[in-house]
Design a protein around this motif. Structure first.
Motif, PDB file in Angstrom:
ATOM      1  N   SER A 196       4.380 -56.099 -12.647  1.00  0.00           N
ATOM      2  CA  SER A 196       3.689 -57.197 -13.325  1.00  0.00           C
ATOM      3  C   SER A 196       4.573 -57.811 -14.418  1.00  0.00           C
ATOM      4  O   SER A 196       5.340 -57.106 -15.093  1.00  0.00           O
ATOM      5  CB  SER A 196       2.386 -56.698 -13.949  1.00  0.00           C
ATOM      6  OG  SER A 196       1.528 -56.187 -12.953  1.00  0.00           O
ATOM      7  N   ASN A 197       4.439 -59.145 -14.569  1.00  0.00           N
ATOM      8  CA  ASN A 197       5.108 -59.899 -15.642  1.00  0.00           C
ATOM      9  C   ASN A 197       6.626 -59.923 -15.518  1.00  0.00           C
ATOM     10  O   ASN A 197       7.313 -60.324 -16.467  1.00  0.00           O
ATOM     11  CB  ASN A 197       4.736 -59.355 -17.022  1.00  0.00           C
ATOM     12  CG  ASN A 197       3.250 -59.402 -17.276  1.00  0.00           C
ATOM     13  OD1 ASN A 197       2.506 -60.095 -16.588  1.00  0.00           O
ATOM     14  ND2 ASN A 197       2.809 -58.642 -18.265  1.00  0.00           N
ATOM     15  N   LEU A 208       8.996 -64.843 -15.468  1.00  0.00           N
ATOM     16  CA  LEU A 208       8.454 -65.781 -16.447  1.00  0.00           C
ATOM     17  C   LEU A 208       8.496 -67.190 -15.860  1.00  0.00           C
ATOM     18  O   LEU A 208       9.528 -67.622 -15.338  1.00  0.00           O
ATOM     19  CB  LEU A 208       9.279 -65.731 -17.735  1.00  0.00           C
ATOM     20  CG  LEU A 208       9.000 -66.818 -18.776  1.00  0.00           C
ATOM     21  CD1 LEU A 208       7.589 -66.700 -19.328  1.00  0.00           C
ATOM     22  CD2 LEU A 208      10.030 -66.762 -19.904  1.00  0.00           C
ATOM     23  N   LYS A 217       3.267 -68.792 -17.737  1.00  0.00           N
ATOM     24  CA  LYS A 217       2.626 -67.873 -16.787  1.00  0.00           C
ATOM     25  C   LYS A 217       3.580 -66.728 -16.478  1.00  0.00           C
ATOM     26  O   LYS A 217       4.798 -66.855 -16.619  1.00  0.00           O
ATOM     27  CB  LYS A 217       2.242 -68.607 -15.491  1.00  0.00           C
ATOM     28  CG  LYS A 217       1.170 -69.665 -15.672  1.00  0.00           C
ATOM     29  CD  LYS A 217       0.839 -70.333 -14.366  1.00  0.00           C
ATOM     30  CE  LYS A 217      -0.291 -71.344 -14.528  1.00  0.00           C
ATOM     31  NZ  LYS A 217       0.044 -72.433 -15.461  1.00  0.00           N
ATOM     32  N   PHE A 218       3.003 -65.596 -16.052  1.00  0.00           N
ATOM     33  CA  PHE A 218       3.793 -64.427 -15.668  1.00  0.00           C
ATOM     34  C   PHE A 218       3.424 -64.031 -14.237  1.00  0.00           C
ATOM     35  O   PHE A 218       2.245 -63.989 -13.886  1.00  0.00           O
ATOM     36  CB  PHE A 218       3.538 -63.244 -16.611  1.00  0.00           C
ATOM     37  CG  PHE A 218       3.841 -63.547 -18.051  1.00  0.00           C
ATOM     38  CD1 PHE A 218       5.147 -63.631 -18.493  1.00  0.00           C
ATOM     39  CD2 PHE A 218       2.813 -63.757 -18.960  1.00  0.00           C
ATOM     40  CE1 PHE A 218       5.425 -63.921 -19.823  1.00  0.00           C
ATOM     41  CE2 PHE A 218       3.082 -64.039 -20.284  1.00  0.00           C
ATOM     42  CZ  PHE A 218       4.396 -64.118 -20.718  1.00  0.00           C
ATOM     43  N   SER A 263       7.250 -57.297 -21.116  1.00  0.00           N
ATOM     44  CA  SER A 263       6.834 -58.370 -22.032  1.00  0.00           C
ATOM     45  C   SER A 263       8.036 -59.281 -22.281  1.00  0.00           C
ATOM     46  O   SER A 263       9.177 -58.915 -21.998  1.00  0.00           O
ATOM     47  CB  SER A 263       6.305 -57.801 -23.346  1.00  0.00           C
ATOM     48  OG  SER A 263       7.297 -57.030 -24.001  1.00  0.00           O
ATOM     49  N   TRP A 264       7.759 -60.481 -22.824  1.00  0.00           N
ATOM     50  CA  TRP A 264       8.803 -61.495 -23.006  1.00  0.00           C
ATOM     51  C   TRP A 264       8.799 -62.033 -24.431  1.00  0.00           C
ATOM     52  O   TRP A 264       7.754 -62.109 -25.073  1.00  0.00           O
ATOM     53  CB  TRP A 264       8.585 -62.659 -22.048  1.00  0.00           C
ATOM     54  CG  TRP A 264       8.851 -62.336 -20.615  1.00  0.00           C
ATOM     55  CD1 TRP A 264       7.994 -61.720 -19.735  1.00  0.00           C
ATOM     56  CD2 TRP A 264      10.045 -62.607 -19.883  1.00  0.00           C
ATOM     57  NE1 TRP A 264       8.573 -61.591 -18.511  1.00  0.00           N
ATOM     58  CE2 TRP A 264       9.842 -62.131 -18.562  1.00  0.00           C
ATOM     59  CE3 TRP A 264      11.258 -63.207 -20.204  1.00  0.00           C
ATOM     60  CZ2 TRP A 264      10.808 -62.243 -17.570  1.00  0.00           C
ATOM     61  CZ3 TRP A 264      12.235 -63.318 -19.223  1.00  0.00           C
ATOM     62  CH2 TRP A 264      12.001 -62.842 -17.919  1.00  0.00           C
ATOM     63  N   CYS A 321      13.547 -60.067 -22.177  1.00  0.00           N
ATOM     64  CA  CYS A 321      12.464 -59.287 -21.578  1.00  0.00           C
ATOM     65  C   CYS A 321      12.566 -57.843 -22.068  1.00  0.00           C
ATOM     66  O   CYS A 321      13.667 -57.323 -22.289  1.00  0.00           O
ATOM     67  CB  CYS A 321      12.480 -59.356 -20.051  1.00  0.00           C
ATOM     68  SG  CYS A 321      13.951 -58.682 -19.264  1.00  0.00           S
ATOM     69  N   PRO A 361       0.322 -65.698 -22.070  1.00  0.00           N
ATOM     70  CA  PRO A 361      -0.065 -66.681 -21.047  1.00  0.00           C
ATOM     71  C   PRO A 361      -0.784 -67.883 -21.656  1.00  0.00           C
ATOM     72  O   PRO A 361      -1.541 -67.768 -22.615  1.00  0.00           O
ATOM     73  CB  PRO A 361      -1.008 -65.881 -20.137  1.00  0.00           C
ATOM     74  CG  PRO A 361      -0.647 -64.458 -20.365  1.00  0.00           C
ATOM     75  CD  PRO A 361      -0.233 -64.367 -21.800  1.00  0.00           C
TER      76      PRO A 361
END
Length: 285
Positions: free
Chosen positions: A184-185, A188, A175-176, A160-161, A203, A170
């Motif tokens: 995934s993700n 960034l 977008k990721f 996650s960010w 992150c 999003p």
């Protein structure tokens, strides 16, 4: 029930054999304790740090006992090619620089002198999420920003960010994307990036074993004006033009000064020459 002397002797021999050699008796009295981090099998390693697995037994250890270590079904010994990576010493196993390839299931097994298994303990060794971003990054206003988080972890972390203290989700602007390891993700994307996006990005990662998110160090993103690349060029052009003007004016003044000096030098000489010639003529007459 009647017992004859032969029955007593046979029973005694069998009973003693079970006491001396039967693994069931040993299993009942000898148990192994493992240095789990939590739960009943989990051990957590940190990226490129030392990991120590240790097994001990209650009471005094019989010198005839033999310890063996396994990863999966393969026995582990001190790595002859890289002895500084894995070191096995009886009831202790040390991984000096723990990485993703070192995660997995480890087993410490205790055997007696007859190579009979007495007891064993299983370690489910996981890699704590490791998250890293560049310290700084610079982008041009109005262009697309891609910022990749370097991620390690077993099981694979959920990424996650955050921007400053705001969690990013999003949107049309945000977008990721997955990275090359298909995490995934991990990347960034801000498209387009604006001056409001200047600041610290972080992150975070967690997995099914490590529930508390692990944060990267902040990455400070700088945003340059879209005309920023033009200003240095214009400045250089202005310097060249000014330099040319200075040279031109200087040369013009120098040439004018030389011309005036040459006129001044020629005037008196010419007059003197005329005076002398006229005098000579009058003298002859």
């Amino acid at each position: 029930m009647c017992w004859n002397s032969l029955s007593v002797v046979v029973y005694s021999v069998v009973f003693c054999a079970l006491l001396d050699f039967g693994p069931s008796r040993v299993l009942a009295q000898v148990t192994i304790k493992a240095n789990y981090d939590y739960g009943d099998k989990f051990k957590i390693g940190e990226y490129k740090s030392k990991l120590t697995l240790n097994c001990n037994i209650d009471g005094t250890q019989d010198p005839k006992y033999i310890w063996k270590w396994f990863k999966g079904d393969n026995q582990i010994t001190t790595d002859s090619e890289d002895p500084h990576h894995v070191d096995v010493s009886e009831n202790t196993l040390v991984v000096n620089r723990f990485t993703e390839s070192d995660a997995g299931q480890y087993t410490c097994s205790l055997f007696n002198s007859n190579n009979n298994l007495i007891d064993k303990k299983v370690f489910n060794v996981v890699l704590k999420p490791y998250m890293k971003l560049p310290k700084t990054a610079t982008f041009i206003e109005g262009e697309k920003m891609e910022l990749e988080c370097i991620v390690y972890g077993v099981p694979t972390p959920e990424v996650s960010w955050k921007f400053e203290n705001t969690t990013l989700v999003p949107s049309e602007h945000i977008k990721f994307l997955p990275n090359k390891k298909n995490i995934s993700n991990a990347i960034l994307v801000l498209d387009p990036i604006t001056m409001q996006n200047r600041g610290n990005f972080i992150c975070s990662g967690k997995n099914s074993v490590v529930f508390e998110p692990v944060n990267s160090a902040p990455s400070y993103v700088r945003i340059k004006d879209k005309m920023a690349a033009l200003w240095p060029f214009l400045g250089i052009c202005a310097e060249v033009i000014i330099l040319c003007l200075v040279i031109f004016i200087y040369e013009k003044k120098r040439n004018k000064s030389e011309f005036e000096e040459s006129d001044t030098d020629q005037g008196p000489e010419t007059n003197n020459a005329n005076d002398h010639s006229g005098g000579d003529v009058r003298h002859r007459k």
